[in-house]
Design a protein around this motif. Structure first.
Motif: not given
Length: 366
Positions: A98-100, A127-128, A132-135
């Motif tokens: 992922f690129l910002l 992003k990972r 992980e936080l969302e999961e």
């Protein structure tokens, strides 16, 4: 004339050192969006060598939804707009990252569009971690929901157990004793039928009264098992209906005043309703009252107040509480525990021949 401390070549050298050692990728695109310059960090991020990047339109390195985003964002550069966005690309190795990207437009001396300059950051790890936080958050929410269901089941189990105890006491105090007396009357009638029919008829008449009383008690116990649908009818409407029915059946005058400035949680409605029902049951069975006044209101502090007052014969509170059987009979213990479960307080003011006043105060959560 001001003397220059740095020549243009020295400035260019300093800028090049800065660009080559910066922590983000730098990419300069021409008007066709093909790279004309990229710094070492950009090569490191993408994994592509210099000869595979320079002069090639950037769109060929991006696919799917990210290509649409890239076209839209680069279209803004032609309009002189800057923007910041995130896309997903594949490195030379095939790894997805992922690129910002923060991009600004470039224009030549004549003001014509000349391309864009972009600062590129690899945010794959971020992003990972976000995923992980969302999961983990979803797992925690499921665990909280699971534990909440367990608590609800536990509460229901406790409530059922308490309700069974209350009904057992109710049946013991009224229905069981009446039926036991009726049984003795039946035995007596059997013995008297042959010798004293007049007395037998009298006993049968008493038996009929006892059985009628048992039927009423049974109906009362069955009624006690039922809880009204507060959601459908509304809590105040349920109370009004209950008091109308109570007055009609008992002949005791009832005055109900309800002023609630805020809605009550279902748990609070059920708890307060049970306290009211138990208190009114005591009035009907023991108080010998002619009138009952009930006030239910909320105050500015967010507390709920319940006051039930009758003009009955009253009783000796200390003596009643000291005798556990008597306390159970009057339902004081059950009402106290119900108020405690709601986080509230329960007080009784009474004396012989001076009626009884019950006060309940429950703090309402904001």
């Amino acid at each position: 004339m001001v003397k220059k401390t740095d020549t243009e070549s020295e400035l260019e050298k300093k800028y090049r050192i800065l660009i080559e050692n910066m922590g983000e990728g730098l990419c300069v695109l021409d008007k066709n969006f093909a790279p004309t310059f990229v710094n070492p960090k950009f090569y490191e991020i993408t994994g592509y060598p210099k000869d595979e990047l320079l002069g090639k339109p950037v769109f060929q390195f991006v696919k799917g939804g990210s290509r649409k985003i890239l076209k839209k964002e680069l279209g803004k550069r032609r309009k002189g707009q800057s923007s910041r966005y995130t896309i997903k690309v594949r490195k030379k190795s095939g790894e997805e990252i992922f690129l910002l990207i923060s991009g600004v437009p470039r224009f030549d001396e004549k003001g014509k569009f000349a391309g864009t300059i972009a600062i590129v950051s690899d945010i794959t790890e971020r992003k990972r971690l976000e995923k992980e936080l969302e999961e983990r958050t979803m797992e925690l929410e499921k665990e909280v929901e699971k534990r909440a269901r367990l608590l609800v089941d536990l509460y229901r189990g406790v409530a059922v157990s308490e309700e069974r105890s209350r009904l057992a006491q109710e049946i013991h105090d009224s229905l069981a004793q009446t039926l036991a007396t009726s049984f003795l009357k039946t035995e007596m009638c059997e013995k008297l039928l042959g010798d004293n029919q007049v007395q037998a008829k009298k006993e049968l008449s008493e038996l009929r009264k006892l059985l009628t009383k048992s039927i009423k008690s049974t109906r009362h116990v069955i009624f006690g098992l039922q809880l009204p649908n507060f959601h459908r009818a509304g809590f105040t409407a349920v109370l009004k209906q209950y008091f109308q029915e109570f007055q009609r059946k008992s002949g005791i005058m009832c005055d109900l005043k309800v002023k609630l400035e805020r809605s009550l949680a279902v748990r609070t409605q059920v708890g307060i309703y049970r306290i009211i029902r138990e208190a009114m049951n005591n009035v009907r069975k023991h108080a010998m009252a002619k009138r009952v006044d009930l006030v239910l209101r909320t105050d500015k502090k967010g507390d709920l107040h319940l006051i039930i007052e009758d003009d009955g014969k009253g009783f000796d509170l200390k003596q009643s509480l000291a005798r556990s059987k008597y306390a159970k009979r009057f339902g004081l213990k059950g009402m106290m525990e119900q108020a405690k479960r709601l986080g509230g307080t329960f007080t009784v003011e009474t004396a012989k021949r001076q009626g009884t006043r019950i006060k309940v105060k429950v703090p309402l959560k904001k």
